[in-house]
Design a protein around this motif. Structure first.
Motif, PDB file in Angstrom:
ATOM      1  N   ALA A 135     -11.740   7.802  -0.237  1.00 61.74           N
ATOM      2  CA  ALA A 135     -10.522   8.439   0.277  1.00 61.74           C
ATOM      3  C   ALA A 135      -9.771   9.264  -0.772  1.00 61.74           C
ATOM      4  O   ALA A 135      -9.391  10.407  -0.509  1.00 61.74           O
ATOM      5  N   PRO A 136      -9.560   8.746  -1.994  1.00 61.55           N
ATOM      6  CA  PRO A 136      -8.826   9.558  -2.985  1.00 61.55           C
ATOM      7  C   PRO A 136      -9.632  10.759  -3.493  1.00 61.55           C
ATOM      8  O   PRO A 136      -9.088  11.607  -4.203  1.00 61.55           O
ATOM      9  N   LEU A 137     -10.923  10.828  -3.147  1.00 60.16           N
ATOM     10  CA  LEU A 137     -11.795  11.876  -3.678  1.00 60.16           C
ATOM     11  C   LEU A 137     -11.961  13.067  -2.747  1.00 60.16           C
ATOM     12  O   LEU A 137     -12.568  14.073  -3.144  1.00 60.16           O
ATOM     13  N   LEU A 138     -11.446  12.977  -1.514  1.00 62.42           N
ATOM     14  CA  LEU A 138     -11.697  14.040  -0.542  1.00 62.42           C
ATOM     15  C   LEU A 138     -11.151  15.384  -1.000  1.00 62.42           C
ATOM     16  O   LEU A 138     -11.784  16.432  -0.797  1.00 62.42           O
TER      17      LEU A 138
ATOM     18  N   LYS B 139      -7.364   7.712 -11.798  1.00 61.42           N
ATOM     19  CA  LYS B 139      -7.689   6.298 -11.945  1.00 61.42           C
ATOM     20  C   LYS B 139      -6.568   5.411 -11.407  1.00 61.42           C
ATOM     21  O   LYS B 139      -6.813   4.431 -10.691  1.00 61.42           O
ATOM     22  N   SER B 140      -5.336   5.754 -11.740  1.00 61.72           N
ATOM     23  CA  SER B 140      -4.186   4.987 -11.263  1.00 61.72           C
ATOM     24  C   SER B 140      -4.061   5.077  -9.747  1.00 61.72           C
ATOM     25  O   SER B 140      -3.789   4.072  -9.070  1.00 61.72           O
TER      26      SER B 140
ATOM     27  N   GLN C 161      -1.341  13.952  -1.805  1.00 62.33           N
ATOM     28  CA  GLN C 161      -1.302  15.342  -2.259  1.00 62.33           C
ATOM     29  C   GLN C 161      -0.551  15.487  -3.582  1.00 62.33           C
ATOM     30  O   GLN C 161      -0.871  16.361  -4.388  1.00 62.33           O
ATOM     31  N   HIS C 162       0.445  14.631  -3.787  1.00 60.30           N
ATOM     32  CA  HIS C 162       1.249  14.686  -5.008  1.00 60.30           C
ATOM     33  C   HIS C 162       0.783  13.651  -6.042  1.00 60.30           C
ATOM     34  O   HIS C 162       1.493  13.378  -7.012  1.00 60.30           O
ATOM     35  N   PHE C 163      -0.405  13.072  -5.816  1.00 56.53           N
ATOM     36  CA  PHE C 163      -0.982  12.087  -6.727  1.00 56.53           C
ATOM     37  C   PHE C 163      -0.015  10.935  -7.010  1.00 56.53           C
ATOM     38  O   PHE C 163       0.150  10.492  -8.142  1.00 56.53           O
ATOM     39  N   ARG C 164       0.605  10.427  -5.921  1.00 55.28           N
ATOM     40  CA  ARG C 164       1.475   9.258  -6.024  1.00 55.28           C
ATOM     41  C   ARG C 164       1.027   8.198  -5.024  1.00 55.28           C
ATOM     42  O   ARG C 164       1.789   7.736  -4.181  1.00 55.28           O
TER      43      ARG C 164
END
Length: 408
Positions: free
Chosen positions: A260-263, A7-8, A132-135
């Motif tokens: 994009a964040p869901l690929l 979410k963030s 890739q690092h969720f940042r």
């Protein structure tokens, strides 16, 4: 370093991307407002369109491949090194294309805008590491910084020097200075020193080549339609069309924020055989895209003409009817981008190529016929017809991939 929640990540990506897209749109507002006539707007539109060809080669669809690389076939260093190679190749190819297809007065603005896009393109691979690092908070902050700097630089160039070339040069300088932020943050997540090896570069080159050619052909659909409009109806007509339709680019970008964040999640669901999760996420994403464009369509019907008149003046407002066909065109462009990226994340590069190739071939006769028949609106019609064809083919390829896993 601690990862952020999905979410963030989506929130930061959305805020940064929306702000960045809005600032890009404001550039087209400024060039229309601060320049005499619409020739500068037309030239900027061509520079942007030509840069899309460079962008497809420079990006080489590696971001979609990179963030869906769940088995870590390549390191961050190898992705960064490969990106530098594709930027160099894309720059050379696009310059040759510009020399062949564009007038001499457009070459300098095109070259400068390519330099600006090259900085953008390099940052994209760093953002892939961040994702890739969720940042993706780093991505959002980077876009906020770069957009603010290039908008201020562009405004100063036009307001004080009355020169499109000086304005774009300011964008180039500010973007390259802002890249320091991205390098500083991303190297805290992974080693991003470029690693260029013949074997790995060749493998990435050949693996993604069909998709890259396909997405380059996808860009040619828009570039050719706009260039033909400029040749058939003049730079002023192209400038009016580009000015009216550019606000829609912001809406189109919203679609990218959704998927994009869901690929990476799509790729993982497909790889692990969780077909029901994949289909559920796909339907939710498509629904979100439809909702975005439906809400925007209603908004444009209600206040579109008044908004155009307030921002651009009466000349542009008189051509407000262009925005409706442009909105349809933008929705289909977003759909093609999503389906293409999804096929890439599932490693169906040939499907991406075939669909976009056929759409590109359709666009050439469609552009000649529809621009001649409908003028500026014909540009949007030809792009829309081409992308409808592409979407049908890409959906067919997606069904062929997912159906066997669903049955199993």
């Amino acid at each position: 370093m601690e990862s952020k929640s999905l979410k963030s990540n989506m929130l930061w990506n959305s805020v940064g991307s929306l702000y960045y897209s809005t600032c890009q749109w404001l550039i087209t507002v400024l060039v229309a407002r601060l320049s005499s006539g619409f020739d500068a707007a037309g030239i900027l539109s061509i520079a942007m369109s030509v840069s899309n060809i460079f962008s497809q080669i420079g990006l080489y669809r590696i971001r979609s491949y990179q963030v869906s690389d769940i088995h870590e076939e390549y390191s961050s260093r190898e992705y960064v090194g490969f990106r530098l190679e594709t930027i160099a190749v894309g720059f050379l190819i696009t310059i040759v294309y510009a020399l062949i297809s564009c007038s001499l007065e457009m070459l300098v603005p095109i070259l400068l805008y390519l330099l600006f896009r090259a900085g953008d393109t390099f940052v994209d691979v760093l953002h892939g590491v961040d994702q890739q690092h969720f940042r993706m908070d780093y991505c959002g902050k980077s876009m906020l910084i770069r957009a603010t700097l290039f908008l201020v630089s562009f405004t100063i160039g036009l307001a004080f020097f009355n020169s499109l070339n000086v304005a774009i040069s300011g964008m180039v300088l500010s973007t390259y200075l802002a890249i320091i932020y991205d390098i500083t943050k991303t190297r805290g997540l992974s080693d991003i020193r470029p690693s260029i090896t013949l074997e790995k570069s060749k493998r990435l080159l050949l693996t993604c080549l069909p998709a890259v050619i396909g997405m380059s052909l996808c860009s040619v659909v828009v570039t050719y339609a706009r260039q033909y409009l400029g040749e058939a109806c003049g730079s002023s007509a192209l400038g009016i069309y580009a000015t009216v339709c550019t606000p829609i680019v912001i809406i189109q970008a919203c679609a990218n924020y959704v998927y994009a964040p869901l690929l990476g999640i799509f790729a993982e669901s497909y790889d692990t055989g969780r077909t029901s999760d994949f289909i559920s996420l796909l339907m939710k994403t498509l629904f979100a895209l439809v909702v975005i464009f439906a809400v925007c369509a209603v908004g444009f019907v209600m206040v579109g003409d008044q908004l155009l008149g307030f921002i651009f003046g009466p000349t542009i407002a008189a051509n407000g009817n262009l925005i409706y066909a442009g909105l349809l065109c933008s929705m289909l462009t977003a759909l093609v981008a999503f389906l293409s990226d999804l096929l890439i994340s599932l490693r169906d590069m040939n499907g991406c190529f075939i669909g976009n190739l056929i759409g590109c071939l359709v666009s050439f006769p469609a552009t000649h016929i529809l621009v001649s028949q409908f003028g500026m609106n014909g540009t949007s019609y030809s792009i829309s017809i081409s992308y409808i064809v592409v979407s049908i083919i890409l959906l067919f390829r997606l069904v062929r991939l997912v159906k066997p896993k669903a049955i199993a």
